[in-house]
Scaffold this active site. Sequence first.
Site, PDB file in Angstrom:
ATOM      1  N   GLY A 504       0.830  -1.207   0.000  1.00  0.00           N
ATOM      2  CA  GLY A 504       0.000   0.000   0.000  1.00  0.00           C
ATOM      3  C   GLY A 504       0.850   1.236   0.000  1.00  0.00           C
ATOM      4  N   GLY A 506       1.443   4.724   2.125  1.00  0.00           N
ATOM      5  CA  GLY A 506       1.166   5.542   3.310  1.00  0.00           C
ATOM      6  C   GLY A 506       1.470   6.993   3.025  1.00  0.00           C
ATOM      7  N   GLY A 507       1.262   7.809   4.029  1.00  0.00           N
ATOM      8  CA  GLY A 507       1.477   9.235   3.850  1.00  0.00           C
ATOM      9  C   GLY A 507       2.926   9.583   3.530  1.00  0.00           C
ATOM     10  N   GLY A 509       5.274   7.390   2.075  1.00  0.00           N
ATOM     11  CA  GLY A 509       5.927   6.535   1.105  1.00  0.00           C
ATOM     12  C   GLY A 509       5.255   5.184   1.016  1.00  0.00           C
ATOM     13  CG  ASP A 622      -2.344   9.261   6.456  1.00  0.00           C
ATOM     14  OD1 ASP A 622      -3.553   9.515   6.288  1.00  0.00           O
ATOM     15  OD2 ASP A 622      -1.655   8.691   5.598  1.00  0.00           O
TER      16      ASP A 622
END
Length: 813
Positions: A504, A506-507, A509, A622
Amino acid sequence: MFSSLFYIALLLFLLYGVSLAVDSINPLQFISDGETLVSKEGVLEFGFFSPGNSKGRYVGVWYKKIPVQTVVWVANRCSPLNDSSGLLMINKKGNLVLLYQNKRVVWSTSLAKQAQKPILQLLDSGNLVVQEEQNGNLEGYLWQSFDYPGNTMLPGMKLGWDLRKGFNRLFSAWRNWDDPCPGDFTWGIEIDVQQHTFPDIYMWKGGEKYHRAGPWNGLGTSGMPVSRPNYLYDFDVIYDEEEVYYTFNLKKKSLITIEVLNQTTLTVQRLTWVEAVKNWQIYYSVPTDQCDNYGLCGGNGYCVIGGNPACQCLKGFKPKSEEKWYSTDWSEGCVRNTPLDCEDKYKDGFVKFVGMKLPDTAYSRSNKSMNLKECRAKCLSNCSCMAYANSDIRNGGSGCIMWFGGLMDMRIVTSSEQALYVRMPASELGKSSTKVRAVKVVAIIGLVSGVLLLGFFIWRKKFKEKYRKTAKYGEQEEDLELPLFELSTIIAATSNFSLSNKLGQGGFGPVYKGTLDDGQEIAVKRLSISSGQGIDEFKNEVTLIAKLQHRNLVKLLGFCIQGLEKLLVYEYMPNKSLDFFIFDQTQDILLEWSKRFNIICGIARGLLYLHQDSRLRIIHRDLKTSNILLDNEMNPKISDFGLARTFGGDDGKSEGKTKRVIGTHGYMAPEYVCNGRFSTKSDVFSFGVMVIEIVGGKRSTSFSLQNEGLTLTGHAWTLMQQGRAIELLDSRLRDSHHDLQEVSRCIRVGLLCVQQRAADRPSMFSVIVMLSSNSSLLPCPNRPGYFMETELPQRDCDPLLTNTITISGPEAR
Ligand SMILES: *[C@@H]1O[C@H](CO)[C@@H](O)[C@H](O)[C@H]1NC(C)=O
Ligand SMILES: *[C@@H]1O[C@H](CO)[C@@H](O)[C@H](O)[C@H]1NC(C)=O
C-alpha cells in the site's frame, strides 16, 4: 456455654453495628482497631489499617468501595502502633488523640481555640473534620485533614498557602509503599509575598527543585496548558490577598480521581478508577519527559523535546562554556552574545518568544494591575530586568511578571499561546530588523550567513566528534539498539521493491512486503526521498521510535540508510488492515460487535500512548482504517506512526503548522486541511471518523457520494439529534444481540471527536474514560466538521497552502 456465645455475638454486633452505620463520633465515643467511620454515602472509610507488607497499625482514610487498598490520608504517618490496642478519640477540647495501650499518646492534634461540643466527622469528600455539634457547617471547621495533606490530593483539596494564617499545605510522598512516613519527594507552591514574586508550583527531591509546573496563566500552567474543554476535570489556581493554591474538581461525582505522589517513580500521577477494568488508570504523570527536569538547560537555555541536542540557547545568547555545552552538560546555561549596555538602557528592546514555558518565577516581581505596555516600560527602566510577560492570558492578556537574573527552566510548549518578551541590546535587535526591511540585504546576508552556517556546521560536527570521544556517554549518545539492515538484504527480501510486493501507500511513502532469508516476514516502508531530513536526524528519530512499545502499535524491527534510501522495517501483520474487514460486503468473516468495540478501545489506547504516555508526544496525522493492522487475535495495531511528527519540515515540534499537508480525504480535520494546523485534536478527529465507520460498517467517502454530499458523520449526527442514533449500526449486525448501550456510547464518543472546532473535541484520555464508563458522562456533541461534503474547505482556504496539499483520494470503490 450457649449464653457466653450469645454475649460475644451481641458484643460483636454492638461493635460492628455501631461502626458500620456511623460517620461521626463525639467525646464520649472512641474508635478502636477494627472499627471504622464510614462517610454518609459510603464512599470513604476511616479507621485502623496496615499498608502494603507492613505489620504496623496506622489510622487513616481509604476508599471503601475500591477493592485495591487506596489510602488517601494517614494520621500517625511516622509512628505506627505495634499491636491492635490503639484507640482514637476526640477530647472535649476538640483535639484528636491516638492512644496506645490505653496510656501513651502516640499522635494528636492541637487546636488554637477550645471547642464547646466538638464532633469528629468523615465527609464524603474524604475530609475528616472537627466541628461544633450544634453549629454544623456555619462555624466552619475547627480542624480538617485537608489542611494536613499526605501523598494524595483528593478533589477539592488545596495545594498551597493560606496567607492569612501563614500556613502551607505541602504534599509529600510516602517513603515507600509500606511506610507512609514522608519521603524526600515533595510538592507545593512557592511564593515570596513581600517581594511580590509570582507563585509557581514545584516538586522537590531532597530539597532541590526537581520539576516546575510554570506560572498559572488563567487557563493552565505555562508548562502544561490544560486541554479545553476538559470533559472530566476542572483545574484552578487561586491567587489573591488571602490564598494561593492549586485545586481540581470532578465534573461528575461518579468519577473517582486522585493525584498521588509516587516516590518510586518520582512523579505525581493523576489516577482515575475505571470500573470496567477494576483498576486505577494513570491519566497523567509529571514530569513527563527529559525537558520536564528542572533547569536542564541552565540559565537562558531552553529545552526541545526530541531535539538534537535537547538544549538550545535563546536567540541572542550563546553557551557559557562551549566545551561543556557540546559534551551535553548544559547546566551552566547561556550568556549574551552582546552584553547589555546599562548606560543606554532605553535603547534596549525585547524579542518576543511564543510557545515557551515561562521561566522560573522565583526570580520575578509581579503586579496584577499593570498591562503589557506598563510592564514593558517598567522592565525597560531597570537594567536588571531580563524579561516580562502577561500574568493572565485571558481576554487579551493582563497583569505583569518581570524576571531578574538568569531565565531558568524554559522549554518549548507548542500548544501554548503565551508570549515571553526577552530583553535585547539594540545591536542584537538591529540585525533582525534590517533583514525584514530590505530584500537585497536579505539576499546578501542570506548568502554570507549560508556560507558561515555551513562552515559552522562542519566545525561544530568536528567539534562535537572530538568531544564525543572524551565525553561521558549520556542518554543522547546511546548506540542504536535497533538492527541496521543492509540495503541489499531488503532488496532481496522485497524482490527489488516489486509491484507485486507492494502492500500500500502511506502518507510518507510506499510499503512493501518482504521475506528475510530466515523466513521472517517483514513490512518495509520506503520513505520519500523528498522528506528533506538529514541522516543524523533520521537516526535520532528512529532511535526514539524504537523506544515506543505498546501492544496497539506496530513494532519497528530495524532500519536502513544507504545513499538516498531511508527504510523502516516493521513486523508484518498477516491479517491485513481494518478497512478490509469492515467495508468489504463480501467478507465471510463478519466482525461482530464485541470485536469492533475491542478494536475501537485498542486504537484509542494506542493513540493515547502516542499522544501522551510515550516520551515523545507524537501526532500521527494520517489515521485511517487502512493504517490499522490486525494481528491473529484481531487486536488493532496502529501503523505508519512516528515519523509523522518531523516529516514535513515542522522542526520537531509535536504540535504546529505545516505547509505540506499530508493525509487522507475524509479523515483530516478541517483546521488541518485549511490551515495546516495539526495537533492531538486533529488526530482525535480522524479517530472519530473511524469510530463512526466501524460502527456503521460504511466507508465515509463512499457514503457521501451516494447521499448527495451528506457525510457519514453528518448522517450520524442527524440520526442522533432525532434520537435514532442506533440506526447507524451496521445492518449486518442488526439481528444479533448486542450491548446497545455500548453501541450508542461509541456513536456519541465518535461524534464528540469530529466536532468542527478542535477545542471542543475531547482528549484521548477522556475518550478512553468515556468509552469504558457506564455513567452518563457524555455531553452533547456539536455539529461535526464538514456536515455536508459541499462544506469541504478547499474553496475557502488560503490558496497558497492548498497548492501544497497532498491528499490521497478515496482508496477503494
Ligand atoms: C508508582 O508508579 C509506577 C509506574 O507508573 C506504578 O507501576 C506503581 O503502581 C505506582 N505505585 C503506586 C502505589 O501507585
Ligand atoms: C531593579 O530591580 C531590582 C529588583 O526589583 C531592585 O533590587 C533594584 O533596586 C532595581 N534597580 C533600580 C535602579 O531601580
